[in-house]
Design an enzyme around this catalytic site. Structure first.
Site: not given
Ligand code: UDP
Ligand code: MG
Length: 162
Positions: A96, A102, A113, A123, A137
């Site tokens: 992350r 985000t 990003r 993004n 996931e």
């Protein structure tokens, strides 16, 4: 301090990372993969797929009450997504960090990003946000047989294991 390589490999965590249709269409696959690979993480699953809208809704179910949910699911299902599983010590949290926040306008330069995207709706990349999300996931996007466990010779140099 030095640990057996096999015991260490069994402890390594896994995360789900996806390059969204904008990242694929903009030709950023190699750039993004190289950032995870050079860091020292190990690729254990990868496939290019166009998810259905229903699949996208399942993936983003936590966001179903947000105003952008429908557009987000339309977008994710609009084109190829490069779905991957990456493995390594701390890969969920540090993955992350590599991705950035985000909103790309708030992401630091040096992050994926921050360097490669401009607006929140485009993004380019997804990464699991915690251990439980990562497990769910990975199970949603991959069959167990698609996850490839293998010894990497780099690991003894990366982690100092015997
Ligand atoms: N998103 C958006 N508008 C917003 C917030 C999020 O379009 O105001 C999109 C964006 O593509 C983001 C995705 O929804 O990556 C999932 O949102 P989340 O909060 O889970 O962010 P992420 O975990 O991807 O950083
Ligand atoms: Mg998220």
């Amino acid at each position: 301090m030095f640990q057996d390589q096999e015991a260490h490999a069994a402890e390594l965590e896994r995360t789900f990372i996806a390059i969204k249709p904008d990242g694929v269409q903009r030709g950023l696959i190699a750039e993004i993969i190289s950032r995870f690979e050079r860091k020292g993480y190990k690729l254990v699953a990868i496939k290019l797929i166009v998810p259905s809208k229903e699949f996208a809704q399942t993936h983003y179910h936590d966001l179903k009450d947000r105003p952008f949910f429908n557009g987000l699911c339309d977008f994710l299902s609009s084109g190829p997504v490069l779905a991957m599983v990456w493995e390594g010590e701390g890969v969920i949290k540090y993955g992350r960090k590599l991705i950035g926040t985000t909103d790309p306008q708030k992401s630091e330069p040096g992050t994926i990003r921050g360097d490669l995207a401009v607006v929140v709706g485009r993004n380019i990349i997804h990464g699991s946000d915690g251990p439980e999300t990562a497990r769910n996931e990975i199970a949603l996007w991959f069959e167990p047989s698609e996850l490839v466990s293998y010894a990497s010779n780099a690991e003894k140099w990366l982690y100092g294991v015997n």
